[in-house]
Design an enzyme around this catalytic site. Sequence first.
Site, mmCIF file in Angstrom:
data_model
loop_
_atom_site.group_PDB
_atom_site.id
_atom_site.type_symbol
_atom_site.label_atom_id
_atom_site.label_comp_id
_atom_site.label_asym_id
_atom_site.label_seq_id
_atom_site.Cartn_x
_atom_site.Cartn_y
_atom_site.Cartn_z
ATOM 1 C CG ASP A 157 -11.421 1.963 15.846
ATOM 2 O OD1 ASP A 157 -12.313 1.453 15.140
ATOM 3 O OD2 ASP A 157 -11.494 3.120 16.303
ATOM 4 C CG HIS A 165 -15.136 2.890 16.651
ATOM 5 N ND1 HIS A 165 -14.160 3.747 16.189
ATOM 6 C CD2 HIS A 165 -16.328 3.519 16.411
ATOM 7 C CE1 HIS A 165 -14.718 4.836 15.694
ATOM 8 N NE2 HIS A 165 -16.025 4.727 15.823
ATOM 9 C CB SER A 190 -16.748 7.933 16.037
ATOM 10 O OG SER A 190 -16.773 7.304 14.787
#
Length: 264
Positions: free
Chosen positions: A213, A241, A98
């Site tokens: 996601d 995610h 991320s």
Amino acid sequence: MGYYVTVEPGVNLYVEDINPAGSKTIVFLHGWPLSHDQFEYQYDVLPGMGYRCIGIDWRGFGKSDRPYDGYNLERLADDIRAVVDTLQLKDFVLAGHSTGGAIAIKYIVRYNGGGVSQLVLIDAAAPRGFTKETAADLLKQTLNDRANMMLGVTNIFFFRYITKPFSDWFNQMGMQAAGWSTAAIIVMLRDFDLNADLSRIQVPTLIVHGIHDKVIPFSQAEEMHRKITHSRLVPFMYSGHGSFYDERDKFNQLMQEFVGTAPQ
């Protein structure tokens, strides 16, 4: 073992160093607003395959110091450089999840590779982070009820079922961070654009992204794949995610295949 590395006067980052005798080194950069602990289910497995695994808590998060400033990609990349220099790391794999993926990209571009032999981008927040609308909502929640904001993040983070104890653990990980650093990174994610950086990445790159996601859409992984020359995109069909946990066995096996088999 865990220890601290000074990255600038008065700012120390916590580093978890697992299997220092491992023949290949993987440096993990966590996502917002978490800590190195998010990769527990990699640390449980990869060192046993012969890898040295290093987890770094960014400034403001996990067990690291929590200064009021320094929450931009350039400074965060400089912090990673300070750790790399202190540990004298060379020819290592850099894996970022991320926002950690965005930091990894900035580090490689800013330091002309910086000793990285291979890059792993895991549900990476690149080339963009949050939309202005999402950022505004998360910022408002963070400044008024951060615990509830973290619960909301957890609720959309994973595709597969997670238990209540796991959810509680994950929420507490996010709450370890300072409120001001949590808010500052939201602003950073709203404002940066890494499009110009992607074409400058010259190391082999593995892009892992959950097709479900809800935080960073899969279309951004496809965009990264088009713009990073030596890249391979692996869609995770049953992940959100948190592909590093949703499909952890597949993820760990893929890491071994990409990094290479380390001698036992």
